[in-house]
Design a protein around this motif. Structure first.
Motif, mmCIF file in Angstrom:
data_model
loop_
_atom_site.group_PDB
_atom_site.id
_atom_site.type_symbol
_atom_site.label_atom_id
_atom_site.label_comp_id
_atom_site.label_asym_id
_atom_site.label_seq_id
_atom_site.Cartn_x
_atom_site.Cartn_y
_atom_site.Cartn_z
ATOM 1 N N VAL A 32 3.343 39.269 -16.265
ATOM 2 C CA VAL A 32 2.965 40.233 -17.405
ATOM 3 C C VAL A 32 4.199 40.256 -18.499
ATOM 4 N N VAL A 33 4.112 39.597 -19.423
ATOM 5 C CA VAL A 33 4.924 39.584 -20.553
ATOM 6 C C VAL A 33 4.486 40.687 -21.578
ATOM 7 N N VAL A 34 5.894 41.356 -21.877
ATOM 8 C CA VAL A 34 5.538 42.335 -22.934
ATOM 9 C C VAL A 34 6.559 41.893 -24.138
ATOM 10 N N HIS A 47 17.036 48.676 -27.140
ATOM 11 C CA HIS A 47 15.455 48.212 -27.013
ATOM 12 C C HIS A 47 15.297 47.242 -25.525
ATOM 13 N N PRO A 48 16.329 46.435 -25.442
ATOM 14 C CA PRO A 48 15.772 45.388 -24.274
ATOM 15 C C PRO A 48 16.071 46.222 -23.016
ATOM 16 N N MET A 49 16.892 47.024 -22.832
ATOM 17 C CA MET A 49 17.206 47.731 -21.517
ATOM 18 C C MET A 49 16.013 48.773 -21.263
ATOM 19 N N ILE A 50 15.419 49.353 -22.530
ATOM 20 C CA ILE A 50 14.223 50.112 -22.169
ATOM 21 C C ILE A 50 13.111 49.398 -21.904
ATOM 22 N N VAL A 51 12.727 48.498 -22.560
ATOM 23 C CA VAL A 51 11.535 47.471 -22.257
ATOM 24 C C VAL A 51 11.510 47.115 -20.760
ATOM 25 N N ARG A 52 12.732 46.448 -20.166
ATOM 26 C CA ARG A 52 13.000 45.973 -19.022
ATOM 27 C C ARG A 52 12.754 47.215 -18.051
ATOM 28 N N ALA A 53 13.172 48.502 -18.317
ATOM 29 C CA ALA A 53 13.251 49.528 -17.113
ATOM 30 C C ALA A 53 11.642 49.957 -17.126
ATOM 31 N N PHE A 72 12.475 40.805 -36.303
ATOM 32 C CA PHE A 72 13.193 40.850 -34.845
ATOM 33 C C PHE A 72 12.189 40.693 -33.987
ATOM 34 N N SER A 73 12.233 40.000 -32.892
ATOM 35 C CA SER A 73 11.390 39.695 -31.830
ATOM 36 C C SER A 73 12.114 39.572 -30.394
ATOM 37 N N ASP A 74 11.564 39.761 -29.271
ATOM 38 C CA ASP A 74 11.891 39.630 -28.026
ATOM 39 C C ASP A 74 11.125 39.844 -27.059
ATOM 40 N N ALA A 75 10.997 39.320 -25.651
ATOM 41 C CA ALA A 75 9.889 39.320 -24.732
ATOM 42 C C ALA A 75 10.733 39.456 -23.318
#
Length: 318
Positions: free
Chosen positions: A267-269, A291-297, A180-183
């Motif tokens: 900045v990219v996470v 996970h995406p919602m948490i990282v964006r927040a 799995f991967s996302d940014a």
């Protein structure tokens, strides 16, 4: 709409030239960034040079080096008008700096202007504060009205968005296999930290309260199925370069890596995961949904906090 601000500064007019002549450039000492959307010109100040202030397109319509800069909006903008910065001597060792904003408002901005004006006023007064700091004068930062702060959060704040996973040396060797991967990325305004470790600390040491609550729920549940709680594992820095930090942890059910990459303007996470077994797949199935919602927040909050900290540091320096 016509809005005028001015302040008399205890300085010779010649000392003001770098402030006006650098307006909108990479070393702009006048515009209050990162607190407000930066003014970006596509070259040194000169008639005809185009630029942007957030979504607003504009160009330099008049310029007198060291004395006056006039910007005019492009046709079709919600405000059709001009913005002027000018300085003039008012006595020995004293200079008046003046900012004029005038034009015709259209669309929703006609009705929103009473809400936007406190933010506009604070932005201009903050420019004068920065001029005083640049000149080495004693300066008391202009207080930010509550309505201006609320508008900054609602309208002017940078928000993280999903992007393609970047190719970096640290990510390339982060895990033997990636399941799995996302940014996600957020714009980094001028004046914000360039050290990726500072961003990593802001991300993982001060998350939004609802994320803390979600992690608390995770803590309460995972121990019952044999997955280590965060207190039983580490999530620290594994490697770094000048512009990237790699963090992560290895568990029996999956390995997790997070890259925090500081690019010139964002900045990219990035997150990469390797799942080991059925327990890991069962655990990660619901996690990948939130996970995406948490990282964006987390990334949005980090950008807001670091923007605020940058202004506070400027105020301390004054």
């Amino acid at each position: 709409m016509r809005n005028v601000h001015e302040r008399v500064l205890a300085a010779e007019i010649g000392r003001m030239a770098p402030l006006l002549d650098g307006l909108g450039g990479p070393d702009d000492r006048l515009w209050p960034s990162p607190e407000y959307e930066p003014l970006r010109l596509r070259g040194p100040v000169a008639p005809g040079v185009r630029g942007t202030n957030g979504p607003v397109r504009l160009h330099v319509s008049a310029y007198e080096p060291g004395r006056r800069v006039e910007l005019t909006t492009e046709p079709g903008e919600a405000i059709e008008g001009r913005f002027v910065w000018e300085v003039e001597p008012v006595g020995p060792g004293r200079t008046r700096i003046r900012q004029i904003s005038e034009g015709r408002l259209s669309g929703a901005l006609r009705w929103l202007w009473p809400l936007v004006r406190p933010q506009h006023d604070h932005c201009i007064e903050s420019m004068f504060d920065r001029a005083e700091v640049f000149l080495g004068l004693s300066s008391t930062p202009t207080p930010e009205p509550p309505l201006a702060r609320a508008m900054a959060r609602a309208v002017d704040a940078e928000r993280a968005r999903a992007v393609a996973v970047p190719e970096t040396p640290l990510l390339a060797t982060a895990l033997p296999r990636v399941d799995f991967s996302d940014a996600h990325a957020v714009l980094a305004r001028p004046g914000m930290p360039t050290d990726p470790q500072v961003w990593a600390d802001a991300l993982f040491h001060d998350p939004p309260s609802w994320v803390v609550g979600a992690m608390g729920l995770r803590e309460a549940l995972v121990g019952t199925v044999g997955i280590a709680r965060s207190g039983e594992s580490t999530f620290g820095t594994l490697a770094r370069t000048d512009d990237e930090v790699l963090l992560g942890s290895d568990e029996g059910h999956l390995d997790f890596r997070a890259s925090v990459l500081r690019e010139p303007d964002r900045v990219v996470v990035s997150t990469v995961v390797q799942v080991h077994n059925a327990r890991g797949r069962a655990y990660f199935a619901p996690v990948r949904l939130v996970h995406p919602m948490i990282v964006r927040a987390m990334l949005t909050r980090a950008a807001h906090r670091l923007s605020r900290r940058a202004r506070e540091n400027t105020e301390v320096g004054s």
